[in-house]
Design a protein around this motif. Structure first.
Motif, PDB file in Angstrom:
ATOM      1  N   ALA A   1       0.813  -1.220   0.000  1.00 27.51           N
ATOM      2  CA  ALA A   1       0.000   0.000   0.000  1.00 27.51           C
ATOM      3  C   ALA A   1       0.842   1.263   0.000  1.00 27.51           C
ATOM      4  O   ALA A   1       0.354   2.335  -0.348  1.00 27.51           O
ATOM      5  CB  ALA A   1      -0.929  -0.002   1.219  1.00 27.51           C
ATOM      6  N   HIS A   2       2.106   1.144   0.376  1.00 29.65           N
ATOM      7  CA  HIS A   2       2.962   2.330   0.471  1.00 29.65           C
ATOM      8  C   HIS A   2       3.360   2.822  -0.918  1.00 29.65           C
ATOM      9  O   HIS A   2       3.503   2.038  -1.860  1.00 29.65           O
ATOM     10  CB  HIS A   2       4.212   1.988   1.287  1.00 29.65           C
ATOM     11  CG  HIS A   2       5.071   3.173   1.615  1.00 29.65           C
ATOM     12  ND1 HIS A   2       4.587   4.297   2.246  1.00 29.65           N
ATOM     13  CD2 HIS A   2       6.391   3.416   1.397  1.00 29.65           C
ATOM     14  CE1 HIS A   2       5.559   5.172   2.408  1.00 29.65           C
ATOM     15  NE2 HIS A   2       6.669   4.656   1.894  1.00 29.65           N
ATOM     16  N   ALA A   3       3.550   4.131  -1.064  1.00 28.74           N
ATOM     17  CA  ALA A   3       3.884   4.720  -2.373  1.00 28.74           C
ATOM     18  C   ALA A   3       5.363   4.608  -2.705  1.00 28.74           C
ATOM     19  O   ALA A   3       5.746   4.793  -3.856  1.00 28.74           O
ATOM     20  CB  ALA A   3       3.470   6.190  -2.394  1.00 28.74           C
ATOM     21  N   TRP A   4       6.220   4.379  -1.727  1.00 31.01           N
ATOM     22  CA  TRP A   4       7.658   4.206  -1.915  1.00 31.01           C
ATOM     23  C   TRP A   4       8.291   5.352  -2.694  1.00 31.01           C
ATOM     24  O   TRP A   4       8.792   5.150  -3.813  1.00 31.01           O
ATOM     25  CB  TRP A   4       7.971   2.857  -2.600  1.00 31.01           C
ATOM     26  CG  TRP A   4       7.485   1.694  -1.816  1.00 31.01           C
ATOM     27  CD1 TRP A   4       6.455   0.869  -2.113  1.00 31.01           C
ATOM     28  CD2 TRP A   4       8.003   1.239  -0.551  1.00 31.01           C
ATOM     29  NE1 TRP A   4       6.286  -0.071  -1.133  1.00 31.01           N
ATOM     30  CE2 TRP A   4       7.228   0.130  -0.151  1.00 31.01           C
ATOM     31  CE3 TRP A   4       9.045   1.671   0.275  1.00 31.01           C
ATOM     32  CZ2 TRP A   4       7.450  -0.557   1.024  1.00 31.01           C
ATOM     33  CZ3 TRP A   4       9.264   0.989   1.454  1.00 31.01           C
ATOM     34  CH2 TRP A   4       8.477  -0.114   1.823  1.00 31.01           C
ATOM     35  N   PRO A   5       8.284   6.550  -2.124  1.00 32.82           N
ATOM     36  CA  PRO A   5       8.967   7.660  -2.811  1.00 32.82           C
ATOM     37  C   PRO A   5      10.462   7.418  -2.955  1.00 32.82           C
ATOM     38  O   PRO A   5      11.096   7.965  -3.854  1.00 32.82           O
ATOM     39  CB  PRO A   5       8.674   8.863  -1.905  1.00 32.82           C
ATOM     40  CG  PRO A   5       8.363   8.279  -0.561  1.00 32.82           C
ATOM     41  CD  PRO A   5       7.679   6.982  -0.848  1.00 32.82           C
TER      42      PRO A   5
END
Length: 665
Positions: free
Chosen positions: A509-513
């Protein structure tokens, strides 16, 4: 079907063999035994061989003289190949159905001569026939050295061979020479101290053709009348007939037959080692290419974006084309460059990486091209640059957009001519290097602003690819997480099985910038700090449990083709109203907050944003936006430059350059 056997190696029945049925059988003097012995010291039913749990076992039948296996009394013993069984005065050895057993001799062997390998190498200083002893000792020393050099590659073996020329033959100079087409190319050289000829060599072409064409050793006269030399040229067998061992010594005394034989022996050993090194290199390259195709290398993924990237690597790697990689920081550009190197014909050569943003303008030229002794204050020794270190391999220039303009000119010349001079030097140095460059900046826009050379831009982007950010291939996150877990679970003293479902949901679910680098760090933290055999959601970094905000997302920053339209401030504002986040170099223009679970609202709730949307803001340049972002990051961190650089996702040295460029105190 072959059967296990018992072989009598000592006693009255010496030499007899007995086949043991699959179900087993007895050993003794009785007629019903599988191994019937004539030894009176053996009982009628001394012991038996039985099949237990799929293996043959020796079982003592309670005999008065006992049963010994390998010198120890046994009751039940699982038999292995080579086991020695003693019953009465008879010794037998057990031979399994498949294989050969190593047996113990009935008496110790008599040693007549004992010479250690180190003693053999010391024969060079012993009295007697000095040359023959020197030959044997030096060849033994070469074999000892080649054990470690073969794994280092063909050049390392060639260096050891050239050094051995001096030791074995008493030569003043030794060379291993390869043939590239019609041209003889030195692979390695070794010279005795004080030899005026040094490492330069003028080898007649007819000598090369005769040695390689006929496969014979030649003793020739070399040098001049004033400075005569005797030379030996010998083909290196086992290296595809493309290499020559060449030895030379000062003086007119010719080589004799003993020297020629020693040179031939040296060439046989060295040729076999060269062939082994080449074969090992081919196997290593094949394994690396297979690992890349099967996903066992650094590149992991099954998403369409990942598969397209793998296909690009497979098509680009066999060539020597220059590659320019774009993409966000942490997306894996260096891993892609190493995958290209491992799948190329240069895989056995070095892969040297340089971060252009981590070096100051005064050091980067010396780092890339090296310097001569005394070239500048502090240059106390000659230094080999990264280009020279990457010869016959791949050079990866990360953050190429941070390279100073004046150095870009020299880099362009090196790419065109494949030659350069060290700082403070005048002698041209030729290199064979494949260049892979990477950047997270818009080089096309930098060309328009005069910050990057247009001709270098086109020279770098022969093959131009963008490494996709992790959020565009979210289906690869579980694969990558498991890959990193497999590599890191050895760091802890507890068993780590895998991820709990809620932990994997938090990861996906994390966007991982921070892209793949951020994911790897998150998995490493969870492995180190976790307490159970499963990775729990609580073991992950705290921000992964919070709903993802759009401000944490960034669009990719590939280098567009030169001439494409730059993103204007007005289009950025309209994108913001629509609920998207637009990325500009060095600063993120955020939209309204979004969560991973819910889409953006169709329209803003407050009245102020609506009014702002109806009045487009004044257009500002990219430099103004970048400067504003840097100032805002410094203000948010209280002037802490390290934290500001982390927020801006740039290297700290890059931040210092920007502060100087924009005059930010």
């Amino acid at each position: 079907m072959p059967l296990a056997r018992l072989i009598v190696i000592d006693g009255p029945d010496l030499g007899r063999e007995f086949e043991i049925p699959v179900r087993g059988g007895g050993i003794g003097r009785g007629d019903d035994n599988a191994a019937q012995l004539s030894d009176p010291a053996v009982s009628r039913h001394h012991c038996s061989i039985e099949l237990r749990d799929g293996a043959l076992c020796l079982v003592d039948e309670g005999s008065r003289n006992r049963t010994l296996v390998n010198g120890a009394p046994v009751t039940v013993h699982r038999l292995d190949g080579g086991d020695e069984i003693v019953v009465g005065q008879t010794r037998l050895t057990f031979l399994p159905a498949e294989g050969v057993a190593v047996t113990r001799p009935p008496a110790p062997a008599k040693v007549t001569i004992e010479v250690g390998t180190r003693e053999l190498m010391s024969l060079a200083g012993a009295p007697g026939e000095q040359r023959a002893r020197r030959h044997l000792a030096s060849l033994a020393a070469l074999g000892d050295r080649l054990r470690s050099e073969i794994g280092k590659g063909r050049e390392a073996v060639a260096r050891a061979t050239a050094d051995a020329c001096l030791a074995v033959l008493g030569a003043d100079r030794g060379f291993v020479i390869g043939k590239d087409g019609a041209r003889a190319v030195p692979i390695a050289a070794s010279t005795a101290p004080g030899d005026p000829a040094g490492a330069s060599l003028a080898l007649p072409r007819d000598i090369v053709d005769k040695v390689l064409g006929h496969g014979r050793a030649l003793a020739v006269e070399a040098g001049t009348a004033a400075a005569p030399r005797a030379a030996l040229a010998v083909p290196l067998a086992g290296s595809d007939d493309t290499a020559i061992l060449y030895a030379e010594r000062r003086g007119a005394a010719p080589w004799d037959s003993l020297d020629v034989m020693a040179a031939a022996c040296l060439a046989q050993i060295a040729g076999a080692a060269l062939g082994a090194a080449e074969t090992q290199g081919l196997l290593a390259r094949g394994q690396a290419a297979l690992e890349e195709r099967l996903g066992a290398g650094e590149l992991i993924g099954r998403s369409p974006a990942a598969l397209a990237l793998f296909d690009l690597v497979a098509r680009v790697a066999p060539t020597d084309a220059t590659v320019l990689l774009g993409g966000e920081s942490g997306s894996g550009k260096e891993m892609v460059s190493r995958a290209i190197h491992r799948a190329s014909r240069r895989a056995q050569g070095p892969c040297v990486a340089v971060n252009c943003a981590a070096l100051t303008e005064t050091l980067i030229e010396s780092e890339l091209f090296g310097h001569e002794k005394g070239a500048f204050t502090g240059a106390t020794e000659k230094k080999v640059g990264r280009f020279e270190a990457a010869d016959k391999g791949t050079l990866f220039l990360d953050e190429i957009g941070e390279m100073p303009l004046q150095l870009q000119t020299k880099l362009l010349r090196v790419l065109e001519e494949r030659r350069f001079e060290r700082v403070g030097g005048t002698r041209p140095i030729s290199v064979d290097v494949r260049l892979v460059a990477a950047t997270n900046r818009d080089l096309g826009d930098m060309v328009r602003r005069g910050l990057f050379r247009e001709d270098l831009y086109y020279r770098l982007s022969v093959v131009h690819a963008v490494v996709p950010p992790l959020r565009e291939r979210s289906e690869d996150i579980p694969l990558l997480a498991e890959h990193f877990l497999a590599r890191m679970r050895q760091q802890v003293g507890r068993r780590v099985v895998g991820f709990r479902p809620e932990a994997m949901r938090a990861l996906t679910a994390h966007a991982w910038p921070g892209n793949v680098r951020e994911l790897r760090n998150a998995v490493e933290r969870a492995v180190v700090l976790g307490r159970t055999e499963w990775i729990e959601e609580g073991d992950l970094p705290p921000h992964l449990g919070v709903r993802v905000q759009a401000t944490a997302r960034r669009t990719a920053t590939p280098t567009p083709p030169l001439g494409s339209m730059a993103i204007s401030a007005a289009s950025a504002a309209s994108a913001t109203v629509a609920g998207a986040a637009t990325s500009l170099p060095g600063i993120v223009v955020p939209g309204p907050e979004l969560t991973a679970a819910a889409p953006a609202p169709a329209a803003p709730v407050a009245a102020e944003p609506v009014a702002a949307a109806t009045v487009p803001p004044a257009a500002r340049s990219l430099r103004e936006l970048e400067r504003e972002g840097i100032v805002a990051a410094l203000a948010a961190t209280g002037g802490n430059k390290a934290q500001a650089a982390a927020i801006l996702e740039i290297d700290r040295s890059t931040l210092y350059k920007k502060l100087k460029e924009y005059g930010i105190g």
